[in-house]
Design a protein around this motif. Structure first.
Motif, short mmCIF file in Angstrom:
data_model
loop_
_atom_site.label_atom_id
_atom_site.label_comp_id
_atom_site.label_asym_id
_atom_site.label_seq_id
_atom_site.Cartn_x
_atom_site.Cartn_y
_atom_site.Cartn_z
N UNK A 58 22.20 41.25 48.26
CA UNK A 58 21.45 42.18 49.09
C UNK A 58 21.01 41.52 50.38
N UNK A 59 20.60 40.25 50.28
CA UNK A 59 20.16 39.49 51.46
C UNK A 59 21.32 39.34 52.45
N UNK A 60 22.50 38.97 51.95
CA UNK A 60 23.65 38.76 52.83
C UNK A 60 24.14 40.07 53.43
N UNK A 61 24.07 41.16 52.66
CA UNK A 61 24.46 42.47 53.19
C UNK A 61 23.53 42.86 54.34
N UNK A 62 22.23 42.70 54.12
CA UNK A 62 21.25 43.03 55.17
C UNK A 62 21.44 42.14 56.40
N UNK A 63 21.76 40.86 56.15
CA UNK A 63 21.94 39.93 57.27
C UNK A 63 23.12 40.33 58.14
N UNK A 64 24.20 40.80 57.52
CA UNK A 64 25.37 41.22 58.29
C UNK A 64 25.12 42.53 59.04
N UNK A 65 24.33 43.41 58.45
CA UNK A 65 24.01 44.67 59.13
C UNK A 65 23.07 44.44 60.31
N UNK A 66 22.17 43.45 60.16
CA UNK A 66 21.20 43.17 61.23
C UNK A 66 21.83 42.39 62.38
N UNK A 67 22.80 41.56 62.06
CA UNK A 67 23.39 40.69 63.09
C UNK A 67 24.87 40.51 62.77
N UNK A 68 25.71 41.25 63.45
CA UNK A 68 27.15 41.19 63.19
C UNK A 68 27.72 39.85 63.64
N UNK A 69 28.63 39.34 62.86
CA UNK A 69 29.26 38.05 63.17
C UNK A 69 30.10 38.16 64.44
N UNK A 70 30.18 37.09 65.23
CA UNK A 70 31.00 37.11 66.45
C UNK A 70 32.48 36.93 66.14
N UNK A 71 33.33 37.36 67.07
CA UNK A 71 34.76 37.07 66.94
C UNK A 71 34.96 35.57 67.12
N UNK A 72 35.78 34.98 66.23
CA UNK A 72 36.01 33.53 66.30
C UNK A 72 37.36 33.21 65.66
N UNK A 73 38.15 32.41 66.35
CA UNK A 73 39.47 31.99 65.86
C UNK A 73 40.36 33.18 65.53
N UNK A 74 40.25 34.23 66.35
CA UNK A 74 41.15 35.36 66.18
C UNK A 74 40.70 36.41 65.19
N UNK A 75 39.45 36.36 64.77
CA UNK A 75 38.98 37.37 63.82
C UNK A 75 37.48 37.32 63.65
N UNK A 76 36.96 38.23 62.82
CA UNK A 76 35.53 38.31 62.56
C UNK A 76 35.29 38.09 61.07
N UNK A 77 34.37 37.20 60.76
CA UNK A 77 34.09 36.88 59.36
C UNK A 77 33.47 38.08 58.66
N UNK A 78 33.90 38.35 57.44
CA UNK A 78 33.29 39.37 56.61
C UNK A 78 33.01 38.76 55.24
N UNK A 79 31.74 38.81 54.85
CA UNK A 79 31.33 38.22 53.57
C UNK A 79 31.33 39.33 52.52
N UNK A 80 32.14 39.16 51.50
CA UNK A 80 32.28 40.18 50.47
C UNK A 80 31.36 39.95 49.27
N UNK A 117 34.54 31.81 60.44
CA UNK A 117 33.10 31.52 60.43
C UNK A 117 32.73 30.59 61.58
N UNK A 118 31.92 31.08 62.48
CA UNK A 118 31.42 30.26 63.59
C UNK A 118 30.18 29.50 63.11
N UNK A 119 30.02 28.26 63.58
CA UNK A 119 28.93 27.43 63.08
C UNK A 119 27.56 28.04 63.36
N UNK A 120 27.44 28.77 64.47
CA UNK A 120 26.15 29.38 64.80
C UNK A 120 25.81 30.51 63.82
N UNK A 121 26.83 31.24 63.37
CA UNK A 121 26.58 32.32 62.40
C UNK A 121 26.27 31.74 61.02
N UNK A 122 26.91 30.63 60.70
CA UNK A 122 26.61 29.94 59.44
C UNK A 122 25.16 29.45 59.45
N UNK A 123 24.74 28.94 60.58
CA UNK A 123 23.36 28.49 60.74
C UNK A 123 22.38 29.67 60.59
#
Length: 444
Positions: A362-384, A406-412
């Motif tokens: 639930x935490x990770x779902x909310x985190x992705x909805x609140x702040x979408x991951x940036x495009x990086x290395x030709x794609x956008x990370x999606x956490x399932x 996965x961009x290091x800033x989004x991992x952070x």
């Protein structure tokens, strides 16, 4: 997993000690070169085999002739031998028996009665294996034939090492909160230990570097059981000249590995130095929670908002330790010791915490909805999906569409979200990206 002992690699120059060291720890940490006698100082690292863990120590080569730095190398080797539980004596099967090997053997007979494993390195083929029996005259039994460069015989060597590891009793430490004090020399670690114990159990002196050994002290505080490991003061690697200081650094690494919480002690009257950052790297490399204990606060400026300003300075200097609690205290006046224990207790609880899978997702779902991951290395990370697979530190597997997105800033960002929402405010956490299997479900 407990550290069950220390193993020192010794031998003449260019017998392949550093190559064996790298092979055993499974990483390229020790410098390997064709240059004769390149290793001068000791290197150390954790090594694990069959569920048993030990510290491996690489040393410089010993030789008969008066070579450059031989006196310093000899002092380093002597200290490593004193610290180690097992000695691995390396000889070179390609070169064959030498007077340097004989010299090393005589030194081992003189200064240690610990188990010695004779290892003939560079046995790259059957022809070389015939040379190993020349080393029987050294008096340490039949050598184990290995080729560190090709990984031959390494399993046999590790089997022998773990069979000789001491069966140390850790009963006194089990179930207790174990913490260690680290810091550069003369920041008041020994005084802090005495303030904690309320008695003079450790020699205190104004001379930097008085404490040479690690001292384990078990005690109770507010109905809780603790073990405090006091360590010798550390100096920045490039500034360590005395053999005893390097020996102290080795002991400090051992203490950090055994501790559940690390207290970095800083002298308030001297401010934050570059050495402080190098000292805390040991804790960070071993993924241990850190409490920053600002000692000698009674000697610091009494100006308004002094603690607030010092805290901002610490947060700026230790950007990757912004989750570490900060305690301002005075070992001399024994002030704020309870606050130090509150911080240690919180770090210990966070470090050992396990979070329910449903909450994590639930935490990770909310985190992705609140702040979408940036495009990086030709794609956008999606956490399932996310699940915790380990504690100490809390470690999480993130099942994603493609780990390279996965961009290091989004991992952070995700680390910070997990800390704040899952009660992990004071501990390092680990995120491991795994590519989602088609058969696995995702977040709903």
């Amino acid at each position: 997993m407990k550290i069950l002992g220390k193993v020192a690699l010794v031998g003449a120059p260019s017998t392949g000690k550093s190559t064996v060291f790298n092979r055993l720890i499974q990483q390229r940490k020790s410098i390997v070169s064709e240059e004769y006698g390149i290793t001068r100082d000791r290197l150390y690292s954790k090594c694990e085999w069959l569920g048993r863990e030990f510290i491996l120590i690489d040393t410089g080569g010993l030789q008969l002739k008066d070579a450059p730095f031989q006196k310093e190398i000899k002092a380093q080797v002597d200290l490593a031998l004193d610290e180690a539980d097992i000695i691995v004596f390396l000889v070179d099967a390609k070169t064959g028996y030498t007077l340097n090997d004989e010299y090393v053997a005589r030194e081992l007979y003189k200064i240690t009665d610990k188990p010695v494993i004779l290892v003939a390195n560079k046995v790259d083929n059957m022809e070389m294996s015939a040379n190993i029996y020349d080393f029987l005259s050294l008096g340490f039994g039949e050598p184990i034939a290995v080729s560190a460069a090709h990984g031959i015989g390494i399993g046999d060597l590790l089997d022998k090492i773990v069979s000789l590891l001491p069966n140390k009793d850790y009963e006194d430490i089990e179930g207790k909160i174990t913490f260690t004090l680290i810091g550069r020399p003369n920041v008041g670690k020994s005084s802090l230990v005495n303030a904690i114990l309320d008695e003079q159990r450790v020699i205190v002196s104004n001379i930097a570097g008085t404490t040479r050994d690690s001292i384990d002290t078990a005690f109770n505080y507010n109905d809780k059981s603790y073990v405090c490991i006091d360590t010798a003061g550390l100096k920045r690697k490039g500034k360590i000249y005395e053999a005893v200081d390097k020996y102290a650094a080795l002991r400090a690494v051992d203490a950090v590995m055994r501790a559940q919480v690390v207290a970095l002690v800083i002298a308030a009257d001297e401010g934050i130095t570059e050495q402080d950052r190098h000292v805390v790297e040991i804790a960070m490399e071993n993924n241990k929670p850190v409490v920053i204990a600002v000692n000698k606060w009674d000697l610091h400026s009494k100006e308004n908002k002094a603690q607030y300003k010092f805290t901002l300075e610490l947060k700026s200097y230790y950007k990757f330790l912004d989750y570490a609690p900060i305690v301002f205290l005075s070992a001399k006046n024994r002030t704020n010791i309870p606050e130090l224990f509150n911080a240690i207790d919180k770090c210990y609880l966070d470090y050992n915490k396990r979070v329910q899978t449903s909450i994590l997702n639930q935490v990770i779902l909310d985190a992705q909805l609140s702040n979408q991951a940036p495009d990086f290395n030709g794609g956008r990370i999606k956490i399932n999906y996310i699940s915790q697979f380990e504690t100490c530190p809390p470690s999480f597997a993130l099942f994603v569409n493609n780990p390279k997105f996965m961009h290091f800033s989004y991992e952070r960002y995700l680390e910070n979200v997990l800390r704040k929402t899952c009660g992990l405010e004071t501990t390092p956490i680990k995120l491991v990206m795994r590519k989602k299997d088609k058969k696995e479900g995702g977040l709903k």
